[in-house]
Design an enzyme around this catalytic site. Structure first.
Site, PDB file in Angstrom:
ATOM      1  CB  SER A 168      -0.949  -0.038   1.200  1.00  0.00           C
ATOM      2  OG  SER A 168      -1.901   0.994   1.141  1.00  0.00           O
ATOM      3  CG  ASP A 413      -6.601  -1.370  -4.081  1.00  0.00           C
ATOM      4  OD1 ASP A 413      -7.123  -0.740  -3.147  1.00  0.00           O
ATOM      5  OD2 ASP A 413      -5.414  -1.754  -4.058  1.00  0.00           O
ATOM      6  CG  HIS A 441      -5.452  -2.155  -0.237  1.00  0.00           C
ATOM      7  ND1 HIS A 441      -4.803  -1.542  -1.296  1.00  0.00           N
ATOM      8  CD2 HIS A 441      -4.866  -1.666   0.889  1.00  0.00           C
ATOM      9  CE1 HIS A 441      -3.879  -0.720  -0.828  1.00  0.00           C
ATOM     10  NE2 HIS A 441      -3.893  -0.781   0.478  1.00  0.00           N
TER      11      HIS A 441
END
Length: 464
Positions: A168, A413, A441
């Site tokens: 991320s 996502d 995610h």
């Protein structure tokens, strides 16, 4: 580039044949002005513990310990790393022949953590804001380089570079690393971490609000009974003038409707439903919401224990511009999120359509709800108005990048828009992707082996 000074190191054996070392490094607070003082970075290194049949010489032991480094960069921003034994990827990476460093990024975890209390030590609001400006990806990359040089000082030249794995926001940092210090990198892996290069904060939030709306539709399709339940809970919260949280904050309707930040994770729809169901059952049985349910709500909603996430979140999208609370401005313009302009006046006034939850967006009103954030409201506003953010990416360097980049990208996502991620992928030479609509995610935690198998296949398998 400065070296980090290793100020402390302690090693422990962890069940599962892991050798974990707790490391403290001292680095400049401001690399452009080292006289401003230092910060301490905390990290945990982990390697396989192997007891040899016969004692090794010091030289042989040192050579055996010289395995290639893999640096893990956590998502966030503002969230520290878990202990290696608690992270499911550790064993997979060690089995690939690496040793790992889980490094708390500056201001997070145990790396001179930022909180309302520690920020006060910097002085007035302006000094606090200036201090926080030193906690973005550009400074984090300089920290990483300083730590790398320290850890590999006595390594052979072929092992002085290291691999980076960014989840991320950690992937965003990795692309900044590729932009400004590629000489320190052997290879880069990212999962859900291709940043929106060249996009304004408004463009980012328009894309993520669209995906958030899709996830709301999926939520209410899975749990249609929650359409009425969420309306009823909104009315209950408003009728009570808000809900007193265990920490002392008061949860408003708008605060409640930020629960949707869980929607982008595996199990996120179910987690929100469980909270809605608990609240509904409490009201049915007692006509109020119980302490255990309020505590669960607070754990799901509060940023009081990682304030960097709330204060600096929009700044991660800024280069030479101010965010000016971009998520709030974009959300208010969207019919599905009209509640951002004010709480529903009554149950009947909103009963024609489901109430949509927002995603990971940060809004000014959150700084009125949670006690720790409330202390930082003025500082957060200063950060939102600041337009002098330096560039985080070098397009020219990325276009001629020679460091292999292996990226896992998720079509669904909710936090890192797929379309924008594809635009970024086209900007970076030597980028190979594993693209899937079967993971969300947080797949690195929820589907660890499946995801890592695919992303390492990008590195290990020839192109057919």
């Amino acid at each position: 580039m400065a070296f980090a000074r290793l100020v402390e190191s302690k090693s422990h054996l962890i069940p599962g044949k892991l050798k974990v070392s707790e490391l403290l490094f001292e680095v400049p607070r401001d690399y452009s002005n080292p006289e401003r003082g230092t910060l301490q970075l905390f990290g945990r290194s982990v390697s396989k513990y192997e007891k040899p049949a016969a004692a090794l010489s010091d030289d042989d032991s040192r050579k055996k310990s010289h395995k290639p480094w893999m640096l893990y960069l956590q998502g966030g921003p503002g969230i520290g790393c878990p202990p290696p034994q608690d992270f499911p990827m550790t064993k997979f990476i060690l089995d690939k022949g690496y040793q790992m460093l889980y490094l708390d990024q500056r201001g997070t975890g145990l790396s001179t953590p930022v909180s309302a209390g520690t920020l006060v030590l910097q002085g007035d609001v302006h000094r606090q804001a200036d201090y926080l400006k030193l906690f973005r990806a550009d400074s984090i990359v300089k920290d990483c380089e300083a730590v790398r040089k320290t850890l590999t000082e006595d390594y052979p030249s072929e092992l002085k570079k290291w691999s980076v794995f960014g989840q991320s926001y950690g992937g965003f940092v990795a692309l900044t690393y590729l932009s400004f210090a590629p000489h320190g990198l052997r290879e880069v892996f990212t999962t859900g971490g291709l940043p929106p290069i060249g996009q304004t904060p408004e463009q980012v939030y328009r894309a993520t609000f669209r995906k958030c709306a899709e996830r709301n539709k999926a939520y209410y399709k899975k749990y249609p009974e929650d359409i009425d339940a969420v309306h009823g809970l909104a009315f209950h919260i408003k009728s009570k003038g808000g809900l007193q949280l265990p920490s002392g904050g008061v949860l408003t309707v708008r605060g409640f409707l930020t629960l949707g930040r869980s929607f982008g994770a595996h199990g996120g729809l179910d987690a929100v439903h469980d909270l809605v169901f608990r609240m509904k059952r409490d009201i049915h049985q007692f006509q109020f919401i119980t302490r255990p349910t309020l505590s669960a709500l607070e754990r799901a909603l509060s940023f009081d224990d990682n304030v960097i996430y709330a204060v600096l979140h929009e700044s991660i999208y800024c280069e030479n511009e101010a965010s000016k609370w971009a998520a709030d401005r974009v959300g208010r313009s969207l019919r599905e999120f009209a509640w951002l302009s004010g709480a529903p006046q009554s149950a009947s006034s909103v009963s024609e359509a489901p109430l949509y939850f927002s995603g990971e967006m940060i809004f000014p009103f959150l700084f009125d709800i949670f006690p720790e954030l409330e202390k930082l409201a003025i500082v957060a506003d200063e950060i939102a108005k600041y337009s002098g953010w330096p560039e985080l990416y070098d397009l020219f360097q990325l276009a001629r990048n020679e460091v292999p980049l292996y990226a896992a990208t998720f079509i669904d996502d909710m936090y890192v828009d797929f379309g924008i991620a594809q635009q970024t992928a086209r900007l970076v030479k030597n980028c190979r992707q594993y693209i899937t609509n079967g993971m969300y995610h947080n797949a690195l935690r929820s589907k660890t082996d499946d995801l890592l198998k695919e992303i390492f296949a990008l590195r290990d398998d020839p192109i057919d």
